[in-house]
Design an enzyme around this catalytic site. Structure first.
Site, PDB file in Angstrom:
ATOM      1  N   GLY A  75       3.840 113.281  19.646  1.00  0.00           N
ATOM      2  CA  GLY A  75       4.464 114.526  20.080  1.00  0.00           C
ATOM      3  C   GLY A  75       5.699 114.312  20.948  1.00  0.00           C
ATOM      4  O   GLY A  75       6.479 113.377  20.754  1.00  0.00           O
TER       5      GLY A  75
ATOM      6  N   ASP B 106      -5.896 106.953  31.700  1.00  0.00           N
ATOM      7  CA  ASP B 106      -6.165 108.385  31.763  1.00  0.00           C
ATOM      8  C   ASP B 106      -5.450 108.895  33.020  1.00  0.00           C
ATOM      9  O   ASP B 106      -5.768 108.449  34.139  1.00  0.00           O
ATOM     10  CB  ASP B 106      -7.684 108.596  31.857  1.00  0.00           C
ATOM     11  CG  ASP B 106      -8.077 110.066  31.962  1.00  0.00           C
ATOM     12  OD1 ASP B 106      -7.221 110.892  32.350  1.00  0.00           O
ATOM     13  OD2 ASP B 106      -9.244 110.377  31.670  1.00  0.00           O
ATOM     14  N   VAL B 107      -4.505 109.794  32.863  1.00  0.00           N
ATOM     15  CA  VAL B 107      -3.700 110.223  34.019  1.00  0.00           C
ATOM     16  C   VAL B 107      -4.505 111.013  35.045  1.00  0.00           C
ATOM     17  O   VAL B 107      -4.010 111.287  36.132  1.00  0.00           O
ATOM     18  CB  VAL B 107      -2.441 111.032  33.602  1.00  0.00           C
ATOM     19  CG1 VAL B 107      -1.505 110.181  32.758  1.00  0.00           C
ATOM     20  CG2 VAL B 107      -2.814 112.327  32.903  1.00  0.00           C
TER      21      VAL B 107
ATOM     22  N   SER C 269       6.674 124.445  30.675  1.00  0.00           N
ATOM     23  CA  SER C 269       6.683 125.247  29.448  1.00  0.00           C
ATOM     24  C   SER C 269       7.400 126.555  29.730  1.00  0.00           C
ATOM     25  O   SER C 269       7.347 127.073  30.858  1.00  0.00           O
ATOM     26  CB  SER C 269       5.251 125.546  28.997  1.00  0.00           C
ATOM     27  OG  SER C 269       5.270 126.521  27.960  1.00  0.00           O
TER      28      SER C 269
ATOM     29  N   TYR D 212      -3.373 127.757  31.321  1.00  0.00           N
ATOM     30  CA  TYR D 212      -2.235 126.875  31.015  1.00  0.00           C
ATOM     31  C   TYR D 212      -0.987 127.293  31.799  1.00  0.00           C
ATOM     32  O   TYR D 212      -0.321 126.460  32.423  1.00  0.00           O
ATOM     33  CB  TYR D 212      -1.966 126.931  29.506  1.00  0.00           C
ATOM     34  CG  TYR D 212      -0.758 126.133  29.072  1.00  0.00           C
ATOM     35  CD1 TYR D 212      -0.729 124.756  29.227  1.00  0.00           C
ATOM     36  CD2 TYR D 212       0.351 126.756  28.499  1.00  0.00           C
ATOM     37  CE1 TYR D 212       0.379 124.010  28.824  1.00  0.00           C
ATOM     38  CE2 TYR D 212       1.450 126.029  28.088  1.00  0.00           C
ATOM     39  CZ  TYR D 212       1.462 124.651  28.253  1.00  0.00           C
ATOM     40  OH  TYR D 212       2.555 123.919  27.861  1.00  0.00           O
TER      41      TYR D 212
ATOM     42  N   LYS E 257       1.074 125.114  34.652  1.00  0.00           N
ATOM     43  CA  LYS E 257       2.496 124.746  34.537  1.00  0.00           C
ATOM     44  C   LYS E 257       3.320 125.410  35.664  1.00  0.00           C
ATOM     45  O   LYS E 257       4.293 124.823  36.144  1.00  0.00           O
ATOM     46  CB  LYS E 257       3.040 125.135  33.161  1.00  0.00           C
ATOM     47  CG  LYS E 257       2.433 124.314  32.004  1.00  0.00           C
ATOM     48  CD  LYS E 257       2.765 122.831  32.102  1.00  0.00           C
ATOM     49  CE  LYS E 257       2.392 122.075  30.825  1.00  0.00           C
ATOM     50  NZ  LYS E 257       2.685 120.644  30.892  1.00  0.00           N
TER      51      LYS E 257
ATOM     52  N   PRO F  26       9.970 123.468  27.639  1.00  0.00           N
ATOM     53  CA  PRO F  26      10.170 123.677  26.197  1.00  0.00           C
ATOM     54  C   PRO F  26       9.566 125.014  25.778  1.00  0.00           C
ATOM     55  O   PRO F  26       8.637 125.519  26.413  1.00  0.00           O
ATOM     56  CB  PRO F  26       9.360 122.534  25.552  1.00  0.00           C
ATOM     57  CG  PRO F  26       8.934 121.615  26.667  1.00  0.00           C
ATOM     58  CD  PRO F  26       8.946 122.449  27.918  1.00  0.00           C
TER      59      PRO F  26
ATOM     60  N   LEU G  14       7.785 126.919  22.219  1.00  0.00           N
ATOM     61  CA  LEU G  14       6.814 126.401  21.246  1.00  0.00           C
ATOM     62  C   LEU G  14       7.535 125.407  20.330  1.00  0.00           C
ATOM     63  O   LEU G  14       8.512 125.747  19.672  1.00  0.00           O
ATOM     64  CB  LEU G  14       6.218 127.552  20.426  1.00  0.00           C
ATOM     65  CG  LEU G  14       5.186 127.128  19.382  1.00  0.00           C
ATOM     66  CD1 LEU G  14       3.952 126.506  20.034  1.00  0.00           C
ATOM     67  CD2 LEU G  14       4.796 128.320  18.506  1.00  0.00           C
TER      68      LEU G  14
HETATM   69  N1  LIG Z   1       4.383 121.396  21.746  1.00  0.00           N
HETATM   70  C1  LIG Z   1       4.681 122.542  22.362  1.00  0.00           C
HETATM   71  O1  LIG Z   1       4.804 123.608  21.766  1.00  0.00           O
HETATM   72  C2  LIG Z   1       4.915 122.545  23.857  1.00  0.00           C
HETATM   73  C3  LIG Z   1       5.606 123.624  24.431  1.00  0.00           C
HETATM   74  C4  LIG Z   1       5.813 123.643  25.812  1.00  0.00           C
HETATM   75  C5  LIG Z   1       5.342 122.607  26.592  1.00  0.00           C
HETATM   76  N2  LIG Z   1       4.660 121.567  26.000  1.00  0.00           N
HETATM   77  C6  LIG Z   1       4.158 120.525  26.868  1.00  0.00           C
HETATM   78  O2  LIG Z   1       4.641 119.279  26.398  1.00  0.00           O
HETATM   79  C7  LIG Z   1       3.673 118.276  26.628  1.00  0.00           C
HETATM   80  C8  LIG Z   1       3.383 117.535  25.328  1.00  0.00           C
HETATM   81  O3  LIG Z   1       2.983 118.452  24.319  1.00  0.00           O
HETATM   82  P1  LIG Z   1       2.712 117.915  22.822  1.00  0.00           P
HETATM   83  O4  LIG Z   1       2.739 119.083  21.934  1.00  0.00           O
HETATM   84  O5  LIG Z   1       3.612 116.772  22.547  1.00  0.00           O
HETATM   85  O6  LIG Z   1       1.199 117.412  22.973  1.00  0.00           O
HETATM   86  P2  LIG Z   1       0.414 116.299  22.111  1.00  0.00           P
HETATM   87  O7  LIG Z   1      -1.011 116.750  22.085  1.00  0.00           O
HETATM   88  O8  LIG Z   1       1.113 116.039  20.831  1.00  0.00           O
HETATM   89  O9  LIG Z   1       0.542 114.987  22.995  1.00  0.00           O
HETATM   90  C9  LIG Z   1      -0.106 114.862  24.237  1.00  0.00           C
HETATM   91  C10 LIG Z   1      -0.268 113.394  24.553  1.00  0.00           C
HETATM   92  O10 LIG Z   1      -0.927 113.287  25.826  1.00  0.00           O
HETATM   93  C11 LIG Z   1      -1.970 112.336  25.712  1.00  0.00           C
HETATM   94  N3  LIG Z   1      -3.027 112.622  26.682  1.00  0.00           N
HETATM   95  C12 LIG Z   1      -3.946 113.623  26.639  1.00  0.00           C
HETATM   96  N4  LIG Z   1      -4.787 113.534  27.666  1.00  0.00           N
HETATM   97  C13 LIG Z   1      -4.383 112.453  28.397  1.00  0.00           C
HETATM   98  C14 LIG Z   1      -4.859 111.841  29.589  1.00  0.00           C
HETATM   99  N5  LIG Z   1      -5.930 112.326  30.249  1.00  0.00           N
HETATM  100  N6  LIG Z   1      -4.222 110.747  30.046  1.00  0.00           N
HETATM  101  C15 LIG Z   1      -3.154 110.236  29.386  1.00  0.00           C
HETATM  102  N7  LIG Z   1      -2.663 110.773  28.243  1.00  0.00           N
HETATM  103  C16 LIG Z   1      -3.274 111.871  27.767  1.00  0.00           C
HETATM  104  C17 LIG Z   1      -2.473 112.492  24.268  1.00  0.00           C
HETATM  105  O11 LIG Z   1      -3.227 111.362  23.854  1.00  0.00           O
HETATM  106  C18 LIG Z   1      -1.160 112.663  23.522  1.00  0.00           C
HETATM  107  O12 LIG Z   1      -0.584 111.434  23.168  1.00  0.00           O
HETATM  108  C19 LIG Z   1       2.454 118.969  27.240  1.00  0.00           C
HETATM  109  O13 LIG Z   1       2.511 118.855  28.650  1.00  0.00           O
HETATM  110  C20 LIG Z   1       2.647 120.400  26.827  1.00  0.00           C
HETATM  111  O14 LIG Z   1       2.033 121.303  27.701  1.00  0.00           O
HETATM  112  C21 LIG Z   1       4.448 121.512  24.665  1.00  0.00           C
END
Ligand SMILES: NC(=O)c1ccc[n+]([C@@H]2O[C@H](COP(=O)([O-])OP(=O)(O)OC[C@H]3O[C@@H](n4cnc5c(N)ncnc54)[C@H](O)[C@@H]3O)[C@@H](O)[C@H]2O)c1
Length: 246
Positions: free
Chosen positions: A17, A59-60, A138, A151, A155, A181, A183
């Site tokens: 992602g 794990d963060v 977000s 959520y 954020k 970002p 969606l």
């Molecule tokens: N995709 C969207 O539409 C969107 C929109 C706005 C904000 N965001 C934000 O962007 C960020 C990434 O979104 P994404 O869609 O790429 O998500 P995603 O699910 O594709 O990726 C998330 C990553 O975080 C890792 N992860 C999960 N739990 C973890 C933990 N405890 N410790 C370490 N790593 C962990 C997962 O393994 C994965 O690689 C998030 O914070 C999300 O809230 C996403």
């Protein structure tokens, strides 16, 4: 923008992602990058194709694992300058169906995770006398959509962390900013919005009626991290195709 092979970044959630895109973009622009993820980062490492990317399993939400991983990253590259707090979850849950466990899980990963990672990394940034902390929030913090109350609260908390921490660390040459970002098409977002319905609905709200992709966020990340961006701090930069205009 300048290329900095002497700058070292940590990107959380770099296995896929947005985090994968951010890690690869920083590597492509000459930064050394440590990815922190609970998941396998083989694909990111293969696509990076350089030993300037190192995958670290952590794990963060686990303080000991975070401290160990940050220590490894700094030791591997001889310092640390940039933190990208990207790992997060965004499950849609109607407010009254949200259990205390749901609430805590979302808060722990989205808000406590960035606290732990940033706290572990800060001594290295202070030692360097230069730093960039970038929190991925977000556009929901501006829009407040339904079924994303926990959520959005997590954020919005991270926006507060961004503003207050910026005041605390500016004296050490460290900036703290958030990128919001809209969606964005990732496998997780596609899975949680149901077919293309979610993307189509959000596209209709945007000034630019195209589904956002991770690549649309890269130039903002590079701008925030740039050597010339030292006067940009405490800000939340919205990159959502114009859904939220503020
Ligand atoms: N995709 C969207 O539409 C969107 C929109 C706005 C904000 N965001 C934000 O962007 C960020 C990434 O979104 P994404 O869609 O790429 O998500 P995603 O699910 O594709 O990726 C998330 C990553 O975080 C890792 N992860 C999960 N739990 C973890 C933990 N405890 N410790 C370490 N790593 C962990 C997962 O393994 C994965 O690689 C998030 O914070 C999300 O809230 C996403």
């Amino acid at each position: 923008m300048s290329e900095r092979i002497d700058r070292v970044a940590v990107v959380t959630g770099a296995a896929r992602g947005l985090g994968q895109e951010f890690a690869l973009a920083l590597v492509a622009h000459g930064y050394a990058v440590a990815g922190l993820d609970v998941a396998d980062q083989d694909e990111t490492a293969r696509r990076a194709g350089t030993d300037r990317f190192v995958p670290l399993t952590a794990d963060v939400t686990d303080p000991d694992a975070v401290n160990a991983a940050i220590g490894k990253a700094a030791a591997r590259f001889g310092g640390l300058h940039i933190v990208v707090n990207n790992a997060g979850v965004y499950p849609p849950i109607p407010f009254e169906d949200t259990t205390p466990e749901d609430w805590r899980r979302i808060m722990r990963l989205n808000l406590e995770g960035p606290f732990l990672v940033t706290r572990a990394a800060l001594p290295h940034l202070r030692a360097a006398g230069w730093g960039r902390i970038v929190n991925i929030v977000s556009a929901v913090v501006f829009l407040g959509p339904p079924e994303l109350v926990a959520y959005t609260a997590s954020k919005a908390g991270l926006v507060g962390l961004t503003r207050a921490l910026a005041s605390e660390v500016g004296v050490d040459g460290i900036t703290v900013n958030a990128i919001a970002p809209g969606l964005t098409r990732t496998a997780t977002a596609a899975g949680s919005t149901g077919a293309d319905g979610g993307f189509a609905r959000v596209r209709a709200l945007q000034a630019i009626p195209v589904t956002e992709t991770p690549a649309d966020l890269v130039s903002t990340l590079l701008y925030v991290c740039d050597e010339g961006s030292g006067f940009l701090t405490g800000q939340t930069i919205n990159v959502d195709g114009g859904s939220a205009r503020h």
